[in-house]
Design an enzyme around this catalytic site. Sequence first.
Site, PDB file in Angstrom:
ATOM      1  N   THR A 337      99.205 103.096  90.850  1.00  0.00           N
ATOM      2  CA  THR A 337      98.408 101.891  91.072  1.00  0.00           C
ATOM      3  C   THR A 337      97.089 102.278  91.718  1.00  0.00           C
ATOM      4  O   THR A 337      97.054 103.187  92.554  1.00  0.00           O
ATOM      5  CB  THR A 337      99.176 100.878  91.957  1.00  0.00           C
ATOM      6  OG1 THR A 337      98.359  99.714  92.162  1.00  0.00           O
ATOM      7  CG2 THR A 337      99.541 101.467  93.307  1.00  0.00           C
ATOM      8  N   HIS A 390     113.554 107.047 100.448  1.00  0.00           N
ATOM      9  CA  HIS A 390     114.055 108.167 101.241  1.00  0.00           C
ATOM     10  C   HIS A 390     115.544 108.427 101.001  1.00  0.00           C
ATOM     11  O   HIS A 390     116.080 109.463 101.405  1.00  0.00           O
ATOM     12  CB  HIS A 390     113.818 107.889 102.736  1.00  0.00           C
ATOM     13  CG  HIS A 390     113.555 109.112 103.546  1.00  0.00           C
ATOM     14  ND1 HIS A 390     113.979 110.364 103.174  1.00  0.00           N
ATOM     15  CD2 HIS A 390     112.906 109.285 104.722  1.00  0.00           C
ATOM     16  CE1 HIS A 390     113.610 111.249 104.086  1.00  0.00           C
ATOM     17  NE2 HIS A 390     112.956 110.621 105.032  1.00  0.00           N
TER      18      HIS A 390
END
Length: 419
Positions: A337, A390
């Site tokens: 993006t 994560h």
Amino acid sequence: MATEIKVPTLGESVTEATVAKWMKSVGDAVALDEPLVELETDKVTLEVNAPVAGTLSGITAEEGAEVEVGALLGTLEEGAGAPAAKPAPAAAPEPAPAPEPAPAAAPAPAPAAATEVTLSPAVRKLVEENNLDASAIPATGKDGRLVKGDVLAFMEGGAAAPAPAAAPAAASAPAAAASYPTRPAGPREEKVKMTRLRKMVASRLKEAQNTAAMLTTFNEVDMTEVMAMRGKYKEIFEKKHGVKVGFMSIFVKACVVALREFPGVNAEISGDEIIYKNYYDIGVAVGSPMGLVVPVLRDAEVSSFAEIETQIGDFGRRARDGKLTMEEMQGGSFTVTNGGIFGSLLSTPIINPPQSGILGMHKIQQRPMVMPDGSIAARPMMYLALSYDHRIVDGREAVQFLVRVKDCIEDPQRIMLDT
């Protein structure tokens, strides 16, 4: 013979839509394959075309109605002999006209204040800051609403006229008599129903925050070499391929190099399993009037720079027109993006589930940098942000992935050599 107009198949996992706009009224003649009604889904806006030529004889689902796949939208009467619009009731004989009184002053066109009632706060601000007459600007929004793009297009066309000068009497008033500007006429608040696309974007972004263990790591990249390469080959590239070479294709290719080395960033979690993908379908975030959409560049690893630039340009145009399909926005493995085109200097992008990573590009800005020989020079720098899940990507992998992207951008030849 009556033909039913039904909600078509909307795409994988999409079962409902909202009737956004009827482009024909009951009684209107309709040609074969002519657009009849616009449906809004969670991801795209699509048109339903006439299955036969004839006349629209009935509307079952009005604008704003929620409909499912296969639901009846309306009916068409086939052939030229189809009934026309419902005839208006015969006019009652007019009474003898009474002597007309002296005509009162004709009502003036709605003043600016009345027009402003339909303006959103953002549009109203833009109109006021540029001293524009909102009633003179062609409106293209739903129900004749003036949208920001209309104002910008009006200004770019050079049609913006300055507001009339203040009356001489006002100009001669002493400064002490000046009053503070008053709030423009119009409602203090405006309530507008969320589109299906906006609701879906909100739901998915919140899902990502609630589900993923999301973390963002940052780095900065010197854009000198990339900008020099673009400048050197710009005209040759455009002449040969018919499209300009942009930054996005270079970053997409750099991400493919990095994703090959760090496959976890290109993977996703499914239950208690990790799905590693051996393909590189890169989503490219595109802003549209309906909200954020993320069409996917399929097999970016085998696409040329020209093919990527051409496809991104096509995505942007069709996103603005609401013409992207469901299939074009499904199945991406990683997303890029670019908030820099809007002036963003730094941000923390939210991953697009079920993906595990998204790269955020930002504004290029000249900053003083200490060079290897100790000198200080102004360099075109860009901050990069990698948001990642994560649960599947460790911090070491994320940092190394971003450094790999940085290396490829600062030395673009590495992308070509995959080194």
